[in-house]
Design a protein around this motif. Structure first.
Motif, short mmCIF file in Angstrom:
data_model
loop_
_atom_site.label_atom_id
_atom_site.label_comp_id
_atom_site.label_asym_id
_atom_site.label_seq_id
_atom_site.Cartn_x
_atom_site.Cartn_y
_atom_site.Cartn_z
N UNK A 186 0.82 -1.21 0.00
CA UNK A 186 0.00 0.00 0.00
C UNK A 186 0.84 1.24 0.00
N UNK A 187 0.16 2.36 0.11
CA UNK A 187 0.81 3.68 0.04
C UNK A 187 2.00 3.77 0.98
N UNK A 188 3.07 4.34 0.51
CA UNK A 188 4.26 4.49 1.34
C UNK A 188 5.32 3.50 0.90
N UNK A 189 5.11 2.23 1.24
CA UNK A 189 6.02 1.18 0.77
C UNK A 189 5.84 0.92 -0.71
N UNK A 196 -4.46 -12.15 -4.02
CA UNK A 196 -5.78 -11.96 -4.64
C UNK A 196 -6.45 -10.69 -4.14
N UNK A 197 -6.96 -9.89 -5.05
CA UNK A 197 -7.70 -8.69 -4.67
C UNK A 197 -6.84 -7.50 -4.28
N UNK A 198 -5.53 -7.70 -4.20
CA UNK A 198 -4.66 -6.60 -3.75
C UNK A 198 -4.40 -5.59 -4.86
N UNK A 199 -4.11 -4.34 -4.41
CA UNK A 199 -3.76 -3.26 -5.32
C UNK A 199 -2.41 -2.69 -4.93
N UNK A 200 -1.52 -2.55 -5.91
CA UNK A 200 -0.29 -1.78 -5.69
C UNK A 200 -0.60 -0.38 -6.21
N UNK A 201 -0.55 0.64 -5.33
CA UNK A 201 -1.10 1.95 -5.68
C UNK A 201 -0.36 2.68 -6.80
N UNK A 202 -1.06 3.66 -7.37
CA UNK A 202 -0.51 4.37 -8.52
C UNK A 202 0.64 5.30 -8.12
N UNK A 203 1.67 5.30 -8.93
CA UNK A 203 2.76 6.26 -8.78
C UNK A 203 3.49 6.40 -10.12
N UNK A 204 4.43 7.33 -10.16
CA UNK A 204 5.31 7.40 -11.33
C UNK A 204 6.69 7.85 -10.90
N UNK A 205 7.66 7.50 -11.71
CA UNK A 205 9.05 7.82 -11.40
C UNK A 205 9.84 7.89 -12.69
N UNK A 233 -0.02 1.37 -11.83
CA UNK A 233 -0.53 0.66 -10.65
C UNK A 233 -0.71 -0.79 -11.07
N UNK A 234 -0.78 -1.70 -10.10
CA UNK A 234 -1.04 -3.11 -10.44
C UNK A 234 -2.23 -3.59 -9.62
N UNK A 235 -3.08 -4.42 -10.21
CA UNK A 235 -4.12 -5.06 -9.39
C UNK A 235 -4.28 -6.52 -9.73
N UNK A 236 -4.45 -7.31 -8.69
CA UNK A 236 -4.68 -8.75 -8.86
C UNK A 236 -6.18 -8.99 -8.84
N UNK A 237 -6.73 -9.35 -9.99
CA UNK A 237 -8.18 -9.47 -10.14
C UNK A 237 -8.65 -10.90 -9.93
N UNK A 238 -7.74 -11.80 -9.61
CA UNK A 238 -8.13 -13.22 -9.51
C UNK A 238 -8.10 -13.70 -8.06
N UNK A 242 3.52 10.33 -6.05
CA UNK A 242 2.37 9.47 -5.77
C UNK A 242 1.25 9.84 -6.71
N UNK A 243 0.44 8.84 -7.09
CA UNK A 243 -0.74 9.08 -7.92
C UNK A 243 -2.00 9.03 -7.08
N UNK A 244 -3.11 8.70 -7.74
CA UNK A 244 -4.39 8.59 -7.03
C UNK A 244 -4.35 7.41 -6.05
#
Ligand code: GTQ
Ligand code: FE2
Length: 363
Positions: free
Chosen positions: A60-63, A94-103, A143-148, A173-175
């Motif tokens: 999540x956000x931060x790490x 499963x179901x996790x989101x790696x939050x949006x960012x850019x670099x 960002x990455x999301x696991x949809x399975x 950081x993004x949204x």
């Protein structure tokens, strides 16, 4: 040392000066002597530790990412696979989101096993499946999301060490949440619809940002390109780089050049029983065994390797590969290897060198 020389050196020291004549051997060697070590990481161990991290460490956000980097044993404890390249295993439940960012760091994903994660690059949701290569040039939101309902692991490659050493990094950081429209799970990304057709350039779009506009290079294409080369070889035609060794480079379809400004990516297939001739190059590489088994020699180290294993080839150390039967039988019956390197940097600066001569004296 004479008193006069001692006084001279003290004078240098007081004024923060160092003479060339005491340093030349290390500063200007006859050929590269990499600080990095040749080293092998076993996929089984990486995978097990990534799973453990999945149980204990939230994402999540931060790490930002549950990514665990290869730390070269002779690069001072930094999370650097080589002096220029970062390589990490990333793990998403499963179901996790790696939050949006850019670099500013240029990046890619490569998938050795599993599926189920979509990486959203600039609003385009890109599926990730075994064998797929996904470049993502610097400064793109992602960002990455696991949809399975299965966890998924893959590897990331970035030029973090290069940009860290040269002090060029920016990060934002993004949204916090990716909106519904972007959390879709299409079979193909929009970038593939536009740019993913062999030899065909879409006329309705311009592409001017650095890096490939094609965000996924699918395994079926890579696999077919390699098996076709070997098929031609069997018929007596040219196409392979050496007997029993087929190889392709992932390129930007808008330029024909490397997919990323700082990172080159390739795929190699060595047929069972074949041996590659030793090659040494300036710049460093990281390899991941995609399939099959064999023996790899880098400098004076030799390892037996199998699916998922990662190894580093430091600058100017000779590499040679033997494909042989092992515990795992690969789909292609060959040893398949994914490779990435910092070659575009060296080529752009005109300091890239390759040596194919037999250099048994490893000095
Ligand atoms: O997935 O965005 O391994 O930003 C290191 C830095 C992965 C990522 C890494 C990153 C990412
Ligand atoms: Fe990132």
């Amino acid at each position: 040392m004479t008193p006069a020389l001692e006084a001279l050196y003290r004078g240098f020291e007081d004024e923060l000066l160092i003479p060339l004549w005491t340093e030349i051997g290390d500063l200007m060697p006859a050929h590269p002597r990499s600080k990095a070590a040749a080293h092998l990481w076993r996929w089984q161990s990486l995978r097990r530790l990534a799973e453990q991290a999945g149980e204990i460490v939230p994402v999540g956000r931060g790490g930002e990412r549950r990514a665990i980097a290869l730390a070269n044993p002779s690069l001072g404890g930094k999370p650097f696979a080589t002096p220029t390249l970062w390589a990490a295993i990333q793990y998403l439940l499963p179901g996790e989101d790696a939050p949006e960012h850019r670099h500013t760091q240029h990046a890619f994903r490569f998938v050795v096993e599993g599926s189920g994660v979509w990486t959203v690059v600039g609003g385009d949701a890109v599926p990730m499946n075994r064998g797929d290569f996904l470049p993502q040039a610097g400064w793109n939101w992602h960002a990455h999301h696991n949809a399975t309902d299965e966890p998924m692991a893959w590897i990331d490659g970035l030029d973090i060490p290069f940009q860290w050493t040269n002090e060029a990094q920016f990060f934002e950081f993004g949204r916090d949440e990716i909106s519904g429209a972007e959390r879709i799970t299409p079979e193909r990304a929009r970038s593939e619809q536009l740019w993913g057709h062999p030899g065909l350039r879409p006329l309705g779009v311009t592409h001017s940002t650095p890096g490939s506009p094609l965000l996924s290079y699918k395994w079926e294409h890579t696999d077919r390109a390699l098996s076709d080369q070997l098929d031609l070889e069997r018929q007596g035609y040219a196409g392979t780089v050496e007997p029993g060794h087929a190889a392709v480079r992932f390129v930007d379809p808008s330029t024909g050049g490397d997919v990323l400004p700082t990172i080159r990516a390739e795929f190699h297939r060595v047929t069972r029983g074949s041996v590659t001739a030793p090659v040494r190059e300036t710049g460093s590489s990281v390899y991941q065994v995609f399939d099959g088994s064999g023996r790899v020699t880098v400098g004076d180290l030799t390892w037996s390797v199998t699916r998922g294993d990662l190894f580093v080839v430091p600058s100017w150390q000779p590499l040679s590969i033997v494909s042989e039967a092992g515990d795992t039988d690969s789909d292609s019956g060959a040893l398949d290897l994914f490779r990435f390197s910092d070659a575009p940097i060296f080529e752009a600066l005109r300091i890239h060198r390759t040596d194919h001569s037999d250099h048994t004296d490893k000095d």
